[in-house]
Write an enzyme that holds these catalytic residues in place. Structure first.
Site, mmCIF file in Angstrom:
data_model
loop_
_atom_site.group_PDB
_atom_site.id
_atom_site.type_symbol
_atom_site.label_atom_id
_atom_site.label_comp_id
_atom_site.label_asym_id
_atom_site.label_seq_id
_atom_site.Cartn_x
_atom_site.Cartn_y
_atom_site.Cartn_z
ATOM 1 N N MET B 1 0.847 -1.199 0.000
ATOM 2 C CA MET B 1 0.000 0.000 0.000
ATOM 3 C C MET B 1 0.878 1.242 0.000
ATOM 4 S SD MET B 1 -3.627 0.264 1.850
ATOM 5 C CE MET B 1 -3.711 -1.108 2.941
ATOM 6 N N CYS B 2 0.626 2.202 0.825
ATOM 7 C CA CYS B 2 1.246 3.523 0.920
ATOM 8 C C CYS B 2 0.164 4.562 0.669
ATOM 9 C CB CYS B 2 2.376 3.802 -0.075
ATOM 10 S SG CYS B 2 3.901 2.910 0.273
ATOM 11 N N GLY B 3 0.333 5.696 1.307
ATOM 12 C CA GLY B 3 -0.612 6.788 1.097
ATOM 13 C C GLY B 3 0.116 8.010 0.585
#
Lengths: 229, 298
Positions: B1-3
């Protein structure tokens, strides 16, 4: 009318209240306020209730829905109505990627656009999109119907099984084993019925649509290709 | 993921709130990336002056008298503002490279996070709220900024593996995804003279874009080239001195939502990162199309 403030009461409280509704209930109308893009709003509902979400939702809204009618007065994030079993989900705005993925039944209506992978691996759901759908939509779609009033992106219906696809606008490209097919009387009737149930009466006429389906060459076992399996 | 979050302000009245708005957006993206967080913020450029943002695992030792030592080395005044493990050094722009070279001698363990007229980068391991508090990010002012919350996949959870990555003056990049041909591209870029701090895939993406810009390409062309030369999954948001760009790979499985009003252009990995922005109810909101370059410059 039950009004539920998601910002104040939280997602688990909402979903456990909705999951507690079994069979017939007096609490048939629900309104969810302050959704603010939260995930999994009204996922896993199994009761004939009407739920209106006042705003935009995050991942997996209305996932696995059974029986309920869920209206989103905004846009929906990825995986809306994923694996829906029955009931209706209506989105006033746009839907993000893989809307209605793996859906087995029910009706999903998207009044704006749907992005990539709409109806991927669908197994019986009906999907009506008033706008456009993105690339790789209906990938490996097994059964059910998709009706698109706008355009379709790249690789529509790649590796398609027996789902039916109707598109009014342009198709950027067809995926492997997806071909255009003749519109017969029965298909005009399917389109007319879906336009009506998909709240798209008057927006389009059945004769404006083209039908796409599987050439049935990819998924049919062919002895000449035995070495390739 | 990661934002990923990003904000490009059109209305100067919001510049004093840039840090506060970005911090709120960053913390909302915590569950997409709780390993580490970082922010690049553009602002406070002064005529003739440049900024180096540096980092040390031992700030008590490394930052003591660093301004005076650098002054002696380059013969020009250096102003230093220490924030936790980072320090912003302000000095004449013409001496920026000399100061950078002197730094490697004076404080060999100090890392340069960013260099340029207006960019400052702060990044650390830890929850986004803790990283934001450590650097007092909410108080920062500026014209545009980019933030990232990391869930590591390709390389270790370290300060240097956190985003944003900066590989050129006033340039930075954040990434959600993973590149599969980064080793090959890194070898080629090294041959062309680019230098690398980590084994991280995203740093290769950043250096790839920086190399294009150094070769005279526009930001738009540099972003277009990522679509043909980089393999893997990516949603990139890049910052330059004047602008802010977005590109997603053709498969586009890494999410992205944008919002635009008369006051700003905003980016979020998810809509919920944008919900507290002023006027979001009436903003134009859309998902960036796959394999399509977007950029805004002032």
């Amino acid at each position: 009318m039950q009004t539920f403030d998601l910002g104040a009461e939280g997602l688990r409280a909402l979903n456990s209240s909705l999951h507690a509704l079994k069979g017939q209930t007096n609490m048939t109308a629900w309104e969810v306020i302050n959704p603010k893009g939260a995930h999994a709003i009204a996922a896993g509902v199994d009761a004939p209730v009407e739920i209106t979400v006042r705003g935009s939702t995050g991942y997996y809204c209305a996932g696995m829905n059974k029986q309920a009618t869920i209206r989103i007065k905004g846009s929906a994030g990825p995986g809306v109505a994923e694996n829906m079993m029955s009931g209706t989900v209506i989105i006033d705005g746009d839907a993000s990627q893989y809307a209605g993925a793996t859906g087995r039944g029910g009706l999903l209506v998207i009044k704006g656009n749907a992005s990539s992978r709409c109806g991927i691996s669908m197994k019986g759901i009906e999907i009506v999109v008033h706008g456009n759908i993105g690339h790789m939509s209906c990938f490996m779609a097994q059964s059910g119907t998709v009706l698109v009033l706008g355009n379709a992106g790249e690789a529509l219906g790649d590796s398609l099984y027996e789902a039916r696809i109707f598109v009014r606008g342009s198709v950027k490209s067809l995926g492997a084993d997806c071909i255009e097919k003749e519109m017969r009387d029965e298909h005009f009737q399917i389109v007319e019925d879906l336009l009506r149930r998909g709240e798209a009466d008057g927006k389009a006429r059945p004769e404006e649509f083209r039908r796409y389906g599987s050439a049935r060459k990819l998924y049919t076992f062919n002895i000449d290709n035995a070495a390739a399996y | 993921m990661c934002g990923i979050v990003g904000l490009f302000l059109k209305d100067p009245k919001l510049e004093s709130q840039l840090g506060a708005m970005l911090t709120d957006m960053l913390i909302t993206m915590t569950d997409r990336g709780p390993d580490s967080a970082g922010i690049a913020i553009y602002g406070g450029a002064k005529d003739g002056l440049g900024k180096l943002t540096v980092q040390s695992a031992n700030p008590g030792r490394d930052f003591r008298n660093l301004d005076a030592d650098l002054h002696d080395a380059i013969g020009q005044p250096v102003a230093m503002l220490v924030k936790s493990t980072h320090a912003v050094l302000e000095l004449p722009l013409a001496q920026l490279e000399a100061a950078r070279a002197a730094l490697t001698q004076l404080r060999p363990e100090v890392k340069v996070m960013s260099a340029g007229d207006s960019i400052e980068i702060f990044k650390e391991v830890g929850l986004p709220k803790d990283v934001a508090a450590r650097f007092d990010l909410a108080k920062m002012k500026g014209t545009h900024g980019i933030g990232h919350t990391r869930m590591a996949t390709e390389s270790a959870v370290t300060t240097m593996g956190a985003h944003p990555f900066s590989t050129g003056a006033d340039q930075c990049l954040v990434h959600n995804g993973s590149l599969s041909n980064h080793n090959g591209v890194r070898r080629e870029l090294k041959r062309l003279g680019m230098t690398f701090e980590t084994e991280n895939d995203t740093e290769v993406g950043a250096a790839f874009i920086s190399h294009k810009l150094q070769s005279g390409e526009t930001l738009g062309n540099a972003l277009e080239a990522t679509l043909t030369d980089l393999d893997g999954f990516f949603t990139f948001v890049v910052g330059t001195k004047n602008g802010f760009g977005v590109v997603r790979d053709p498969i586009a499985c890494k999410p992205a939502v944008m919002a635009e009003t008369d006051q700003y252009v905003a980016f979020g990995s998810e809509y919920r990162a944008l919900v507290n922005l002023p006027g979001i109810e009436d903003a134009r909101i859309w998902e960036p199309e796959p394999a399509t370059v977007y950029f805004w410059e002032r």
